[in-house]
Design a protein around this motif. Structure first.
Motif, PDB file in Angstrom:
ATOM      1  N   ALA A  82       0.789  -1.173   0.199  1.00  0.00           N
ATOM      2  CA  ALA A  82       0.013   0.124  -0.156  1.00  0.00           C
ATOM      3  C   ALA A  82       0.802   1.341   0.054  1.00  0.00           C
ATOM      4  O   ALA A  82       2.131   1.075   0.546  1.00  0.00           O
ATOM      5  CB  ALA A  82      -0.948   0.109   1.166  1.00  0.00           C
ATOM      6  N   GLY A  83       0.404   2.225  -0.534  1.00  0.00           N
ATOM      7  CA  GLY A  83       1.127   3.496  -0.755  1.00  0.00           C
ATOM      8  C   GLY A  83       0.052   4.777  -0.873  1.00  0.00           C
ATOM      9  O   GLY A  83      -0.773   4.664  -1.360  1.00  0.00           O
ATOM     10  N   ARG A  84       0.713   5.946  -0.517  1.00  0.00           N
ATOM     11  CA  ARG A  84       0.249   7.184  -0.380  1.00  0.00           C
ATOM     12  C   ARG A  84       0.926   8.223  -0.288  1.00  0.00           C
ATOM     13  O   ARG A  84       2.185   7.989   0.264  1.00  0.00           O
ATOM     14  CB  ARG A  84      -0.872   7.377   0.356  1.00  0.00           C
ATOM     15  N   ILE A  85       0.811   9.412  -1.008  1.00  0.00           N
ATOM     16  CA  ILE A  85       1.466  10.556  -1.072  1.00  0.00           C
ATOM     17  C   ILE A  85       1.071  11.531   0.131  1.00  0.00           C
ATOM     18  O   ILE A  85      -0.225  11.549   0.193  1.00  0.00           O
ATOM     19  CB  ILE A  85       1.302  11.247  -2.331  1.00  0.00           C
ATOM     20  N   THR A  86       1.811  12.063   0.834  1.00  0.00           N
ATOM     21  CA  THR A  86       1.828  13.089   1.986  1.00  0.00           C
ATOM     22  C   THR A  86       2.256  14.464   1.756  1.00  0.00           C
ATOM     23  O   THR A  86       2.850  14.651   0.613  1.00  0.00           O
ATOM     24  CB  THR A  86       2.583  12.125   3.049  1.00  0.00           C
ATOM     25  N   GLU A  87       2.279  15.172   2.847  1.00  0.00           N
ATOM     26  CA  GLU A  87       2.602  16.579   2.684  1.00  0.00           C
ATOM     27  C   GLU A  87       4.169  16.598   2.617  1.00  0.00           C
ATOM     28  O   GLU A  87       4.728  17.696   2.054  1.00  0.00           O
ATOM     29  CB  GLU A  87       2.408  17.143   3.920  1.00  0.00           C
ATOM     30  N   ASP A  88       4.961  15.735   2.870  1.00  0.00           N
ATOM     31  CA  ASP A  88       6.495  15.591   2.857  1.00  0.00           C
ATOM     32  C   ASP A  88       6.999  14.512   1.858  1.00  0.00           C
ATOM     33  O   ASP A  88       8.264  14.347   2.161  1.00  0.00           O
ATOM     34  CB  ASP A  88       6.855  15.791   4.290  1.00  0.00           C
ATOM     35  N   GLY A  89       6.378  13.791   1.206  1.00  0.00           N
ATOM     36  CA  GLY A  89       6.805  12.892   0.464  1.00  0.00           C
ATOM     37  C   GLY A  89       5.761  11.680  -0.286  1.00  0.00           C
ATOM     38  O   GLY A  89       4.595  11.947  -0.133  1.00  0.00           O
ATOM     39  N   TYR A  90       6.044  10.337   0.317  1.00  0.00           N
ATOM     40  CA  TYR A  90       5.178   9.383   0.241  1.00  0.00           C
ATOM     41  C   TYR A  90       5.610   8.310   1.280  1.00  0.00           C
ATOM     42  O   TYR A  90       6.659   8.085   1.784  1.00  0.00           O
ATOM     43  CB  TYR A  90       4.957   8.951  -1.021  1.00  0.00           C
ATOM     44  N   VAL A  91       4.641   7.382   1.767  1.00  0.00           N
ATOM     45  CA  VAL A  91       4.914   6.060   2.579  1.00  0.00           C
ATOM     46  C   VAL A  91       4.615   4.924   1.687  1.00  0.00           C
ATOM     47  O   VAL A  91       3.362   4.945   0.904  1.00  0.00           O
ATOM     48  CB  VAL A  91       4.295   6.354   3.851  1.00  0.00           C
ATOM     49  N   VAL A  92       5.392   3.860   1.807  1.00  0.00           N
ATOM     50  CA  VAL A  92       4.755   2.732   1.318  1.00  0.00           C
ATOM     51  C   VAL A  92       5.253   1.558   2.492  1.00  0.00           C
ATOM     52  O   VAL A  92       6.040   1.415   3.014  1.00  0.00           O
ATOM     53  CB  VAL A  92       5.679   2.242   0.088  1.00  0.00           C
TER      54      VAL A  92
END
Length: 675
Positions: A94-104
Motif C-alpha cells: 500500500a502507498g500514499r502521497i503525503t505532505e512531505d513525500g510518500y509512504v509505502v
C-alpha cells in the motif's frame, strides 16, 4: 550524498517480513506515480527491497512498489546477469502521497520466499532501494555499488536475525474456469463467418512447498492461452523466425532455474498441453529444475545457416527438461541440462554442460557445450529436405572484463549443421562466429550536463561449417546519457553478408534516442538506413526504417502507448515494398486491481510485383483488436473478460475482411488452506 532522505523499517513477524518506507520529498507535487498494472511502474517514483535469503550471492527476489503501492516483483539471477519480472508472488503493498513525500508499506509472506532449511539465526543479503526520477534518475541504496565489480548480489549488506522465520506449509490450490466462443472464416473469399462451439474448460493448478526451499507445482487441463496480445513485430524481408516471449503463468514461475547461456527451454513450444508438472528448488549449493508436460500438437523450428522455418506435426508429444546447477566457490557455478521432445516417429534429445567462472571482481568466463540427437518423421524429411536422423554438437564461450571506465569482451560460437534444440529457441545452426569488442565510459560530475558518455564498438566474423564466409561486420557507436532522463546513441557499420550465392557489401547507419521529459511521458525513436539485402530477390537495396514509441499517462488513470514501424526498401529505381505497422494500446486503470484495455494492431504492406522474382500480393493489410477487462486480487485470483477479432485484406478482396471473432472469460481463485 542522496538528494532526498529515506527511512526504512523492517520487522520479522515469524510468518512474514514487514517493510515500511518513509520517502521524503521537498516537492511532493513533483512525485511521478500513477495507478498501474502489475510490473508496469518501473519509471515511477518507487521503493523496494532485494532479498538474498540463501546468502549465496547468486539469486535474489526483488519487491518494489510505487508511491500508490502498484506492485513489481522479479528474480535476479546474478550468475547469468538477468532480471526476470515475469515471476509473480502473492504479497501485499500500500502507498500514499503525503505532505512531505510518500509512504509505502509491504508485507511479504515467507510462503512467497524460498528459505534455507534449519532453525535459529539466519543471514540474508538485503538491499533497500529508492528510485528518484527527475531530470536524472537517481538510484538510492543502503549499499554503495562499485562499478568495477561485475556482480551485484556480492555487494549487498548482510542482516542477521530472522530466527522465527517460518514459511509454514505452503500449499496453494487454484481452480480456474475458462469460457470461449468464436466465429471464424476458413478462407478470405468465404461469404459468411461460421459459428464455432462454446467451450467451457475447468482447470486446476496446485503449488506445494514440499520444504521451505523446494516447490512442486502441477496443472491439470489448463487454459494455456495467453491473455494479453503480443507486441506486434514486422515480419517483412526477414529470414529467421521471430521471437515472442512467454506470457503464460505456469511456465513463467520458476523459469530462472532453467536458464543457461543458450536458450534451451523456450516453453512457448509447448502450445496446448493437458497436463504439466514442475519441481524447482535449492539445497545448499545444489539447484534443481525439472518440468514435464504433454502437448496436443508439436510445433517445430527448423534452423539453418541463413534462414529458419516453422512447422507443426499434427500429433501429440511429451516434453521434458531437467536442469542441475552446483555453486562453486564464492560466485561461480557449473551446470547440467537435458531436454527431450518425443512423439510418434519424432524425437529430439539435448544434453549439455556449462560453467560460469568469475576469476576476479571484473573478469567472467562463461562456456557451454551441447550435444543433440534427432529423429524426424518422413513427411518432415521430404518437405524440408532434412536427414531422417541427425546428431550434432554446439559450443559457446564468452569472456567479459568490466571495470568502471571501460569493458572488453570476446566470444565464440560453433554450431554443427545437424544440431537441434527443439524445446528451446535456436534458430541458426551450421555456423561458427567470433566476436570481439569493448567500450570506454566518461562519467559526469554533479555539475556536468551529462551523466555518462560511452564510445563502443565490436567486430564479428561468421562462417558456415565448410568455411564459407556468411558475414563480416565492423560496428561502432557513441552514446550520451543526459538531462530529461535522456539517452542518445549514434552508430554506423560496414558489413559483408552472404545470401543465395552472392556476397553483398552493406553500409548502414542508425540513431536511437529516448527521454522522459515530464512526468508520465516517455518517448523513443530508432532509425536505421543504408544498404540492405532484398532477400526475396537476391539483390542489394536501400533501406529506411523509423520506429517511434510514445507512452503517455493522462492523469493518474489513463495510459496510452503507441508503437509504430515504417520501413521501405528501394532498388532499381523502384520501391520493393513499403511497410507500416502500428501497435496502439489504451488503458484505464480504475485502481490497482481493475483495468480496461483496448489494443489495436494494424499492418499495411505494399509491394511492387514487377521487382519480385516470384508472384506476390501487391497489398496486404491486417487489423487485430482486443478489448479486455481485468480484476486482479493477486496474480492468481483473477477475472478476465474480453473480445478479440482479426481482419485481413489481400489482392483477392478489396477491403478488410473479418477472419474471426472471439469472446472469452476466465476466472481463477488462489486458495491457500491453513493447517
Amino acid at each position: 550524498d542522496p538528494p532526498v532522505e529515506t527511512e526504512v523499517l523492517l520487522i520479522d513477524t515469524g510468518t512474514s517480513l514487514l517493510v515500511g518506507f518513509q520517502a521524503r520529498d521537498p516537492d511532493p507535487e513533483a512525485i511521478r506515480a500513477f495507478f498501474r498494472d502489475r510490473d508496469a511502474a518501473y519509471r515511477d517514483d518507487m521503493v523496494g527491497v532485494v532479498l538474498d535469503t540463501f546468502n549465496d550471492e547468486r539469486r535474489a527476489l526483488q519487491f518494489f512498489a510505487n508511491a500508490y503501492g502498484a506492485q513489481m516483483d522479479m528474480i535476479n539471477d546474478d550468475i547469468n546477469g538477468r532480471e526476470d519480472d515475469s515471476w509473480d508472488a502473492i504479497w501485499d503493498s500500500a502507498g500514499r502521497i503525503t505532505e512531505d513525500g510518500y509512504v509505502v508499506e509491504m508485507e511479504i509472506p515467507y510462503t512467497a520466499l524460498q528459505l534455507p532449511p534449519g532453525e535459529g539465526e539466519k543471514t540474508w543479503g538485503i538491499d533497500l532501494l529508492r528510485f528518484y526520477p527527475r531530470d536524472s534518475r537517481h538510484r538510492i541504496s543502503n549499499n554503495p555499488l562499485d562499478r568495477s565489480v561485475s556482480c551485484y548480489l556480492c555487494q549487498l549488506g548482510k542482516v542477521r536475525g530472522f530466527e522465527e522465520a517460518d514459511p509454514g506449509r505452503d500449499l496453494e490450490i487454484t481452480p480456474t474456469i475458462t469460457v470461449t466462443t468464436n466465429e471464424f472464416r476458413d478462407d478470405v473469399t468465404d461469404d459468411d463467418l461460421q459459428s464455432g462451439d462454446t467451450d467451457v474448460e475447468p482447470g486446476l493448478d496446485v503449488s506445494w512447498g514440499v520444504t521451505p526451499n523446494i516447490n512442486l507445482s502441477a496443472t491439470f487441463n489448463p487454459d494455456f492461452s495467453q491473455v494479453e496480445a503480443d507486441v506486434a513485430q514486422l515480419d517483412v524481408n526477414r529470414t529467421f523466425a521471430l521471437f515472442f516471449p512467454e506470457q503464460r503463468p505456469f511456465f513463467l514461475e520458476g523459469r530462472d532455474f532453467f536458464q543457461t547461456p543458450e536458450n534451451l527451454v523456450f516453453t512457448r513450444n509447448v502450445a496446448d498441453p493437458d497436463f504439466g508438472a514442475r519441481v524447482t528448488g535449492k539445497v545448499g549449493r545444489h539447484g534443481l529444475g525439472f518440468f514435464v508436460a504433454d502437448d496436443t500438437i508439436t510445433n517445430l523450428l527448423i534452423p539453418g545457416a541463413l534462414e529458419s522455418d516453422i512447422t507443426s506435426l499434427e500429433q501429440s508429444s511429451n516434453n521434458l527438461a531437467l536442469r542441475y546447477r552446483y555453486d562453486v566457490g564464492e560466485n561461480s557455478a557449473v551446470g547440467l541440462i537435458t531436454t527431450v521432445r518425443d512423439s510418434d516417429g519424432y524425437r529430439n534429445e539435448v544434453y549439455g554442460v556449462d560453467t560460469t567462472i568469475r576469476f576476479s571482481e571484473a573478469d567472467t568466463f562463461e562456456v557451454q557445450y551441447l550435444d543433440s540427437r534427432t529423429e524426424y518423421p518422413e513427411e518432415l524429411v521430404d518437405e524440408f529436405n532434412q536427414k531422417p536422423r541427425l546428431s550434432g554438437s554446439a559450443l559457446s564461450a564468452v569472456y567479459n572484463h568490466n571495470v568502471r571506465n571501460w569493458n572488453a569482451f570476446a566470444g565464440w560460437e560453433d554450431f554443427d549443421a545437424d544440431f537441434r534444440a527443439d524445446l528451446g529457441f535456436v534458430n541458426q545452426v551450421d555456423y561458427s562466429q567470433l566476436v570481439v569488442g569493448g567500450g570506454y565510459n566518461w562519467w559526469g560530475e554533479e555539475s556536468d550536463w551529462y551523466d555518462r558518455i560511452r564510445l563502443a564498438g565490436d567486430y564479428d566474423e561468421t562462417e558456415d561449417q565448410s568455411g564459407l564466409l556468411l558475414e563480416r561486420e565492423l560496428e561502432a557507436e557513441i552514446g550520451v546519457q543526459g538531462p530529461l532522463q535522456s539517452y542518445l546513441e549514434v552508430g554506423a557499420g560496414v558489413r559483408e553478408r552472404f545470401w543465395d550465392g552472392v556476397l553483398f557489401d552493406e553500409d548502414f547507419y542508425y540513431f536511437y534516442g529516448e527521454a522522459q521529459p515530464v512526468s508520465g511521458l516517455y518517448v523513443e525513436l530508432f532509425t536505421r538506413f543504408g544498404d540492405q539485402i532484398d532477400f526475396a530477390n537476391t539483390a542489394l537495396g536501400e533501406q529506411t526504417r523509423y520506429s517511434p514509441e510514445v507512452r503517455w499517462n493522462l492523469g493518474k488513470h489513463w495510459q496510452f502507448d503507441l508503437r509504430h514501424t515504417y520501413q521501405t526498401l528501394e532498388r532499381d529505381g523502384g520501391t520493393v515494398f513499403t511497410a507500416n505497422q502500428s501497435d496502439f494500446r489504451i488503458a484505464y486503470q480504475f485502481d490497482l486491481r481493475q483495468r480496461l484495455r483496448l489494443t489495436l494492431q494494424y499492418t499495411d504492406v505494399e509491394r511492387d510485383p514487377t521487382l519480385y522474382v516470384n508472384d506476390v500480393d501487391e497489398r496486404f493489410r491486417d487489423l487485430s483488436t482486443q478489448l479486455i477487462y481485468s480484476y486482479k486480487v493477486n496474480p492468481r485470483t483473477v477475472l478476465y473478460a474480453g473480445y478479440s477479432d482479426s481482419s485481413i485484406e489481400t489482392d483477392e478482396v478489396d477491403s478488410l475482411t473479418t477472419m474471426g471473432r472471439t469472446l472469452f472469460m476466465k476466472v481463477g481463485y488462489a486458495w491457500e488452506p491453513t493447517f
